[in-house]
Design a protein around this motif. Structure first.
Motif, PDB file in Angstrom:
ATOM      1  N   ALA A 306       0.833  -1.208   0.000  1.00 34.46           N
ATOM      2  CA  ALA A 306       0.000   0.000   0.000  1.00 34.46           C
ATOM      3  C   ALA A 306       0.866   1.257   0.000  1.00 34.46           C
ATOM      4  CB  ALA A 306      -0.928  -0.005   1.214  1.00 34.46           C
ATOM      5  N   MET A 307       1.935   1.255   0.784  1.00 36.97           N
ATOM      6  CA  MET A 307       2.815   2.421   0.835  1.00 36.97           C
ATOM      7  C   MET A 307       3.572   2.600  -0.477  1.00 36.97           C
ATOM      8  SD  MET A 307       4.185   2.803   4.750  1.00 36.97           S
ATOM      9  CE  MET A 307       5.089   1.283   4.839  1.00 36.97           C
ATOM     10  N   ALA A 308       3.836   1.493  -1.190  1.00 36.76           N
ATOM     11  CA  ALA A 308       4.459   1.604  -2.511  1.00 36.76           C
ATOM     12  C   ALA A 308       3.547   2.354  -3.474  1.00 36.76           C
ATOM     13  CB  ALA A 308       4.786   0.219  -3.062  1.00 36.76           C
ATOM     14  N   ALA A 309       2.232   2.308  -3.197  1.00 29.92           N
ATOM     15  CA  ALA A 309       1.258   3.064  -3.990  1.00 29.92           C
ATOM     16  C   ALA A 309       1.021   4.456  -3.413  1.00 29.92           C
ATOM     17  CB  ALA A 309      -0.062   2.296  -4.054  1.00 29.92           C
ATOM     18  N   GLY A 310       1.730   4.788  -2.321  1.00 32.74           N
ATOM     19  CA  GLY A 310       1.624   6.118  -1.726  1.00 32.74           C
ATOM     20  C   GLY A 310       0.561   6.262  -0.660  1.00 32.74           C
ATOM     21  N   LEU A 311      -0.043   5.154  -0.211  1.00 36.56           N
ATOM     22  CA  LEU A 311      -1.119   5.221   0.774  1.00 36.56           C
ATOM     23  C   LEU A 311      -0.577   5.222   2.204  1.00 36.56           C
ATOM     24  CD1 LEU A 311      -2.692   4.252  -1.786  1.00 36.56           C
ATOM     25  CD2 LEU A 311      -4.113   2.890  -0.238  1.00 36.56           C
ATOM     26  N   PRO A 312      -1.146   6.053   3.082  1.00 40.71           N
ATOM     27  CA  PRO A 312      -0.851   5.917   4.508  1.00 40.71           C
ATOM     28  C   PRO A 312      -1.564   4.677   5.049  1.00 40.71           C
ATOM     29  CG  PRO A 312      -2.513   7.607   4.178  1.00 40.71           C
ATOM     30  CD  PRO A 312      -2.059   7.173   2.804  1.00 40.71           C
ATOM     31  N   VAL A 313      -1.066   4.143   6.165  1.00 41.71           N
ATOM     32  CA  VAL A 313      -1.579   2.877   6.698  1.00 41.71           C
ATOM     33  C   VAL A 313      -1.991   3.032   8.154  1.00 41.71           C
ATOM     34  CG1 VAL A 313      -1.025   0.462   7.201  1.00 41.71           C
ATOM     35  CG2 VAL A 313      -0.127   1.537   5.124  1.00 41.71           C
ATOM     36  N   VAL A 314      -3.191   2.556   8.467  1.00 39.90           N
ATOM     37  CA  VAL A 314      -3.621   2.391   9.855  1.00 39.90           C
ATOM     38  C   VAL A 314      -3.432   0.919  10.187  1.00 39.90           C
ATOM     39  CG1 VAL A 314      -5.495   2.594  11.524  1.00 39.90           C
ATOM     40  CG2 VAL A 314      -5.390   4.169   9.584  1.00 39.90           C
ATOM     41  N   SER A 315      -2.678   0.622  11.233  1.00 40.23           N
ATOM     42  CA  SER A 315      -2.444  -0.782  11.571  1.00 40.23           C
ATOM     43  C   SER A 315      -2.501  -1.013  13.068  1.00 40.23           C
ATOM     44  CB  SER A 315      -1.079  -1.248  11.058  1.00 40.23           C
ATOM     45  OG  SER A 315      -0.817  -2.587  11.464  1.00 40.23           O
ATOM     46  N   THR A 316      -3.009  -2.174  13.428  1.00 43.75           N
ATOM     47  CA  THR A 316      -2.907  -2.609  14.811  1.00 43.75           C
ATOM     48  C   THR A 316      -1.444  -2.918  15.126  1.00 43.75           C
ATOM     49  OG1 THR A 316      -3.392  -4.861  14.055  1.00 43.75           O
ATOM     50  CG2 THR A 316      -5.228  -3.584  14.948  1.00 43.75           C
ATOM     51  N   SER A 317      -1.081  -2.794  16.377  1.00 50.98           N
ATOM     52  CA  SER A 317       0.264  -3.187  16.819  1.00 50.98           C
ATOM     53  C   SER A 317       0.252  -4.705  16.979  1.00 50.98           C
ATOM     54  CB  SER A 317       0.611  -2.501  18.139  1.00 50.98           C
ATOM     55  OG  SER A 317       0.667  -1.102  17.972  1.00 50.98           O
ATOM     56  N   CYS A 318       0.514  -5.384  15.871  1.00 54.36           N
ATOM     57  CA  CYS A 318       0.333  -6.840  15.828  1.00 54.36           C
ATOM     58  C   CYS A 318       1.630  -7.594  15.558  1.00 54.36           C
ATOM     59  CB  CYS A 318      -0.717  -7.203  14.778  1.00 54.36           C
ATOM     60  SG  CYS A 318      -0.385  -6.542  13.126  1.00 54.36           S
ATOM     61  N   GLY A 319       2.769  -6.898  15.592  1.00 49.87           N
ATOM     62  CA  GLY A 319       4.047  -7.584  15.419  1.00 49.87           C
ATOM     63  C   GLY A 319       4.923  -6.975  14.349  1.00 49.87           C
ATOM     64  N   GLY A 320       4.588  -7.223  13.080  1.00 53.35           N
ATOM     65  CA  GLY A 320       5.421  -6.769  11.973  1.00 53.35           C
ATOM     66  C   GLY A 320       5.306  -5.301  11.610  1.00 53.35           C
ATOM     67  N   PRO A 321       4.080  -4.758  11.499  1.00 48.68           N
ATOM     68  CA  PRO A 321       3.928  -3.371  11.039  1.00 48.68           C
ATOM     69  C   PRO A 321       4.617  -2.325  11.906  1.00 48.68           C
ATOM     70  CG  PRO A 321       1.854  -4.545  10.804  1.00 48.68           C
ATOM     71  CD  PRO A 321       2.781  -5.458  11.561  1.00 48.68           C
ATOM     72  N   GLU A 322       4.891  -2.641  13.162  1.00 45.12           N
ATOM     73  CA  GLU A 322       5.578  -1.677  14.031  1.00 45.12           C
ATOM     74  C   GLU A 322       6.953  -1.308  13.489  1.00 45.12           C
ATOM     75  OE1 GLU A 322       3.569  -4.205  15.023  1.00 45.12           O
ATOM     76  OE2 GLU A 322       3.593  -4.334  17.222  1.00 45.12           O
ATOM     77  N   ASP A 323       7.538  -2.176  12.656  1.00 43.42           N
ATOM     78  CA  ASP A 323       8.867  -1.916  12.108  1.00 43.42           C
ATOM     79  C   ASP A 323       8.853  -0.869  11.001  1.00 43.42           C
ATOM     80  OD1 ASP A 323      10.013  -3.710  13.809  1.00 43.42           O
ATOM     81  OD2 ASP A 323      10.487  -5.225  12.310  1.00 43.42           O
ATOM     82  N   TYR A 324       7.731  -0.712  10.307  1.00 42.02           N
ATOM     83  CA  TYR A 324       7.755   0.187   9.145  1.00 42.02           C
ATOM     84  C   TYR A 324       6.749   1.338   9.198  1.00 42.02           C
ATOM     85  CZ  TYR A 324       4.058  -3.047   7.406  1.00 42.02           C
ATOM     86  OH  TYR A 324       2.941  -3.824   7.260  1.00 42.02           O
ATOM     87  N   ILE A 325       5.869   1.353  10.174  1.00 47.82           N
ATOM     88  CA  ILE A 325       4.915   2.462  10.263  1.00 47.82           C
ATOM     89  C   ILE A 325       5.443   3.515  11.228  1.00 47.82           C
ATOM     90  CG2 ILE A 325       2.606   3.146  11.025  1.00 47.82           C
ATOM     91  CD1 ILE A 325       1.556   0.536   9.950  1.00 47.82           C
ATOM     92  N   ASN A 326       5.458   4.765  10.765  1.00 50.97           N
ATOM     93  CA  ASN A 326       5.871   5.891  11.603  1.00 50.97           C
ATOM     94  C   ASN A 326       4.876   7.035  11.422  1.00 50.97           C
ATOM     95  OD1 ASN A 326       6.704   7.512   9.269  1.00 50.97           O
ATOM     96  ND2 ASN A 326       8.465   6.120   9.133  1.00 50.97           N
ATOM     97  N   LYS A 327       5.115   8.133  12.103  1.00 48.15           N
ATOM     98  CA  LYS A 327       4.158   9.248  12.089  1.00 48.15           C
ATOM     99  C   LYS A 327       3.992   9.870  10.703  1.00 48.15           C
ATOM    100  CE  LYS A 327       7.666  12.628  13.560  1.00 48.15           C
ATOM    101  NZ  LYS A 327       7.733  13.341  12.276  1.00 48.15           N
ATOM    102  N   ASP A 328       4.961   9.639   9.814  1.00 46.81           N
ATOM    103  CA  ASP A 328       4.902  10.235   8.482  1.00 46.81           C
ATOM    104  C   ASP A 328       4.207   9.360   7.445  1.00 46.81           C
ATOM    105  OD1 ASP A 328       6.343  12.602   9.178  1.00 46.81           O
ATOM    106  OD2 ASP A 328       8.181  11.401   9.199  1.00 46.81           O
TER     107      ASP A 328
END
Length: 391
Positions: A306-328
């Motif tokens: 999704a981010m490769a398409a330029g979309l921001p992401v809302v994600s639960t803190s479920c393990g993996g996404p914490e590594d790549y999601i930031n405030k920007d």
């Protein structure tokens, strides 16, 4: 450099998406190293059809990669020592067949600790070849502490190196005793998702804020929490302003469709079912934000896509996404918490204009492109081979 990959799962005719991440990595690595695959399909004896399906090992070229395609039947389940003896003999015999065509590998790369890592260890010890393991499984702890403690302990102690696809998995691997563990993430094809424009009229959406979720329709993906959160968002923002697209199929799909009816939001939800990868790219490029509502994800590749398409992401803190999601590039919320997920979606909507699509795309390009990830993996190979050659 010759690399042998031993996957736990790998695509088949019956299931072309099984282990697809490994196959994509193999294909990408094949541009830089001489690579082959030992594909061992494990067929349970309890299904008589498996006896009919079983065939001798075949050497084939799959995407121009030499692949040894073998089946293994669990023939003697109650006599473990005899079963293991037969199993090892077949393992080595099959490897010899591959080696006679490919040559002796410089390194073996297994995907998952057991059984692939165990098979890599056995071959490595017999033929004096170093091996490393990439761990993907959310069931790693169950595998190590419950199902196969003795065999996995041997793999952990003898592997030259371990790779985890996320910080969460790295912590679990180190807790199990393997301190030499690096984080090397999965990658995406940047060009595939970064579409300049979508020509297919099918994906021409309205001016509503379009949210998308892409996942297997199973309980661990938390779609019920997403639907309940979406209901609350509609109550606060109005159904005329927002629409939810759910892409994927699975055992809970009908239940989630019924839940959307019960919540009174069915008209604001589109259940697209399974889509081909090229259509996933198109629909992403017509949406505003992705939501990951999972209870557990060892990585969460859809977030990177999704981010490769330029979309921001809302994600639960479920393990993996914490590594790549930031405030920007997005918002992290609590897992299995409808209120928190609702707040995250509303926050993305309110601040949508502040997200820089170009920054989000470049973030993925600089950290998760196939070239970047392959360079890191190959550098790891070289260090292991160099260390082995010292002795």
């Amino acid at each position: 450099m010759k690399v042998l990959v031993i996957p736990f799962d790998y695509p088949t005719t019956d299931n072309p998406f099984k282990g697809i991440f490994v196959k994509k990595q193999v294909k990408a690595l094949s541009e830089y190293v001489d690579i082959s695959v030992y594909k061992l399909r494990r067929l349970p004896l309890r299904n008589p059809i498996n006896i009919i399906k079983k065939k001798k090992c075949e050497l084939v070229y799959d995407d121009n990669v030499l692949t040894l395609d073998c089946c293994y039947l669990n023939k003697i389940p109650k006599i473990s020592f005899l079963k293991n003896k037969i199993y090892k003999r077949k393992l080595f015999k099959n490897f010899d067949k591959l080696k006679s065509n490919f040559g002796k590998p410089d390194i073996i790369h297994a995907h998952m600790t057991y059984p692939a890592g165990y098979e890599a260890m056995l071959i490595g010890q017999k033929y004096n070849i170093p091996f490393l393991v990439t761990e993907h499984s959310s069931d790693f702890e169950k595998m190590v502490y419950v199902n196969h403690p003795k065999k996995t302990a041997k793999v952990l102690s003898t592997a030259s190196s371990y790779i985890a696809v996320s910080s969460m998995l790295k912590r679990k691997i180190q807790d199990a005793g393997k301190m030499d563990c690096k984080i090397i993430p999965n990658f995406v094809n940047i060009e595939k998702f970064d579409l300049k424009e979508t020509v297919n009229k099918k994906w021409q959406y309205s001016d509503k804020f379009n949210i998308i979720n892409i996942s297997l329709m199973s309980e661990k993906k938390g779609i019920d929490y997403l639907l309940k959160a979406f209901k609350k968002v509609i109550d606060k923002r109005g159904k005329e302003n927002i629409h939810l697209h759910l892409v994927g199929d699975g055992p809970k799909k009908k239940d989630y469709e019924k839940l959307s009816v019960c919540l009174g939001i069915r008209d604001s939800c589109s259940f697209h079912g399974f889509l081909k990868s090229e259509d996933v790219a198109k629909i992403l490029n017509k949406c505003n934000a992705l939501v990951i509502s999972s209870k557990v994800e060892t990585f969460g590749i859809v977030g990177i896509e999704a981010m490769a398409a330029g979309l921001p992401v809302v994600s639960t803190s479920c393990g993996g996404p914490e590594d790549y999601i930031n405030k920007d590039n997005g918002v992290l919320v609590e897992s299995e918490n409808t209120k928190s997920l609702t707040s995250g979606i509303i926050k993305i909507m309110k601040n949508y204009e502040n997200y820089d699509k170009k920054y989000i795309k470049n973030y993925v390009k600089n950290n998760y492109s196939s070239k970047v990830v392959c360079d890191i993996i190959i550098d790891n190979y070289k260090k292991i081979i160099k260390q082995k050659n010292k002795y």
